[in-house]
Write a protein that holds these residues in place. Structure first.
Motif, short mmCIF file in Angstrom:
data_model
loop_
_atom_site.label_atom_id
_atom_site.label_comp_id
_atom_site.label_asym_id
_atom_site.label_seq_id
_atom_site.Cartn_x
_atom_site.Cartn_y
_atom_site.Cartn_z
N PHE A 1 15.98 58.36 -56.57
CA PHE A 1 15.73 58.31 -55.11
C PHE A 1 15.76 56.88 -54.55
O PHE A 1 15.12 56.60 -53.53
CB PHE A 1 14.38 58.98 -54.75
N ILE A 2 16.48 55.97 -55.21
CA ILE A 2 16.50 54.59 -54.72
C ILE A 2 17.95 54.08 -54.56
O ILE A 2 18.21 52.89 -54.66
CB ILE A 2 15.68 53.63 -55.62
N TYR B 1 15.03 50.57 -48.87
CA TYR B 1 16.44 50.45 -48.48
C TYR B 1 17.09 51.83 -48.37
O TYR B 1 17.89 52.09 -47.48
CB TYR B 1 17.21 49.55 -49.46
N HIS B 2 16.70 52.75 -49.27
CA HIS B 2 17.22 54.12 -49.23
C HIS B 2 16.95 54.76 -47.85
O HIS B 2 17.83 55.36 -47.25
CB HIS B 2 16.54 54.91 -50.36
N GLU B 3 15.72 54.59 -47.35
CA GLU B 3 15.36 55.17 -46.05
C GLU B 3 16.12 54.47 -44.91
O GLU B 3 16.57 55.12 -43.97
CB GLU B 3 13.85 55.06 -45.80
N LYS C 1 8.39 43.45 -55.59
CA LYS C 1 7.91 44.18 -56.77
C LYS C 1 7.02 45.35 -56.33
O LYS C 1 7.12 46.46 -56.85
CB LYS C 1 7.11 43.20 -57.66
N HIS C 2 6.17 45.07 -55.37
CA HIS C 2 5.26 46.11 -54.86
C HIS C 2 6.08 47.28 -54.29
O HIS C 2 5.87 48.44 -54.67
CB HIS C 2 4.36 45.52 -53.77
N VAL C 3 7.01 46.97 -53.39
CA VAL C 3 7.79 48.03 -52.74
C VAL C 3 8.56 48.84 -53.78
O VAL C 3 8.61 50.08 -53.72
CB VAL C 3 8.75 47.43 -51.67
N SER D 1 15.96 45.98 -52.25
CA SER D 1 16.80 46.96 -52.94
C SER D 1 17.00 46.59 -54.41
O SER D 1 17.03 45.40 -54.74
CB SER D 1 18.16 47.11 -52.24
N PRO D 2 17.17 47.59 -55.31
CA PRO D 2 17.12 49.02 -55.01
C PRO D 2 15.68 49.50 -54.83
O PRO D 2 14.82 49.18 -55.65
CB PRO D 2 17.79 49.67 -56.23
#
Ligand code: B12
Length: 268
Positions: A217-218, A74-76, A260-262, A69-70
């Motif tokens: 959206f995060i 984590y949002h999902e 970093k990728h996510v 996160s962010p």
């Protein structure tokens, strides 16, 4: 021997994969345990006058996902756990109502939008206080309820019931170790480092950050629950070494690369 109602509810929670469930008599809100205490109109008896017991359920947010996160990840997770909490709260209330104990659930949040929260950052009922009174944990400097199982990485919903069910013991021993990681990590300096309840989160600063993240959206932020060392979930996921949050610590570079990728996808 027939099961008590408390045993039946506990079993129902296990069937629904709910790891935490606690019980608090509604009377517990009437005796202030610290100041400022929950204002009268926010207490269970003011919202559902028939209430005798509040059941609080807790479902964790998985540490490795919170660690990104962010992020959209984590949002999902947040959305999924929220939906499960509300559905499970509704189911437990229906289970009790059908057995002759009228009950209602209280949704995990209870606000329309972050704009509403910026004007008035308060919901009609506090699950953190309910979870505390139901023996699930106690308050940390980061202003959330810490639990032995998941530290602050757990979300709650409550059920108000007419059933008279024995309360659980309040957890007195503080879980927060005052390491100040949450204070130092907060990107908007919203946590003042004082013990709860004299310590306060700058709600507007926190809500404004959440609003910015939401446009990308995060949301939500979650950094103050990510860096908390409390909770057996750390051992479960082999993330007890807090050096993991030092981006310069080469031992953890695979984790840093993964985060970093996510963070690079799915949001703005
Ligand atoms: C509004 C809200 C926010 C706002 C304001 C945060 C805040 N500090 O209050 C924002 C958007 C900023 C926010 C952020 C976060 N939140 Co939030 N949030 C809520 C929400 C919807 C309502 C809280 C509330 O209003 N309670 C009711 C009032 C009465 O309680 P109170 O504000 O604590 O009031 C006390 C004192 O202020 C005092 N008081 C003194 N004077 C006055 C005057 C008045 C008029 C009132 C009302 C009170 C009062 O009395 C009260 C009792 O001590 C709850 C869900 C819920 N319904 O409980 C989640 C909740 C608290 N959030 C949660 C989480 C996890 C977060 C975040 C980590 C983001 C995330 N999801 O990853 C951050 C953490 C921020 C932080 N460090 O505090 C979880 C906490 C779980 C836990 N383990 O404790 C909750 C319980 C959601 C859930 N269902 O699990 N949140």
């Amino acid at each position: 021997m027939t099961d008590t109602l408390k045993q039946q509810i506990t079993r129902k929670c296990a069937e629904l994969d709910i790891p935490l469930a606690g019980f608090a008599s509604a009377d517990r809100w009437e005796v202030p345990l610290f100041e400022p205490w929950v204002p009268e109109e926010f207490r269970p008896g003011s919202i559902f006058p028939e209430v005798k017991t509040v059941i609080v359920i807790g479902m964790p947010v998985s540490l490795p996902i919170v660690d990104t996160s962010p992020s959209i990840y984590y949002h999902e997770l947040y959305r999924t756990v929220n939906a499960l909490l509300d559905q499970n709260g509704y189911r437990i209330a229906s289970f009790l109502t059908e057995r002759g104990f009228p009950s209602v659930w209280v949704p995990r949040d209870g606000y329309g939008s972050i704009e509403v929260l910026k004007e008035k950052p308060v919901a009609f009922f506090s699950h953190r206080h309910a979870a505390y009174l139901a023996g699930l944990g106690n308050f940390g400097i980061n202003n959330t309820l810490l639990t032995p199982e998941f530290g602050p990485r757990v979300r709650f919903a409550s059920i108000f019931t007419e059933a008279d069910i024995p309360s659980d013991t309040i957890l007195e021993k503080p879980l927060c170790i005052r390491c100040m990681r949450c204070v130092n990590a907060c990107p908007v300096n919203a946590i003042d480092g004082k013990d709860y309840p004299s310590g306060l989160t700058a709600k507007k600063a926190c809500a404004t950050r959440s609003e910015g993240l939401s446009k990308r959206f995060i949301s939500p932020c979650g950094i103050c629950i990510r860096v908390c060392p409390v909770g057996r979930d750390r051992a479960q996921y082999h993330r007890e070494d807090m050096g993991i949050y030092d981006e310069g610590d080469a031992r953890f570079s695979p984790y840093h690369r993964a985060w970093k990728h996510v963070r690079s996808y799915g949001g703005r």
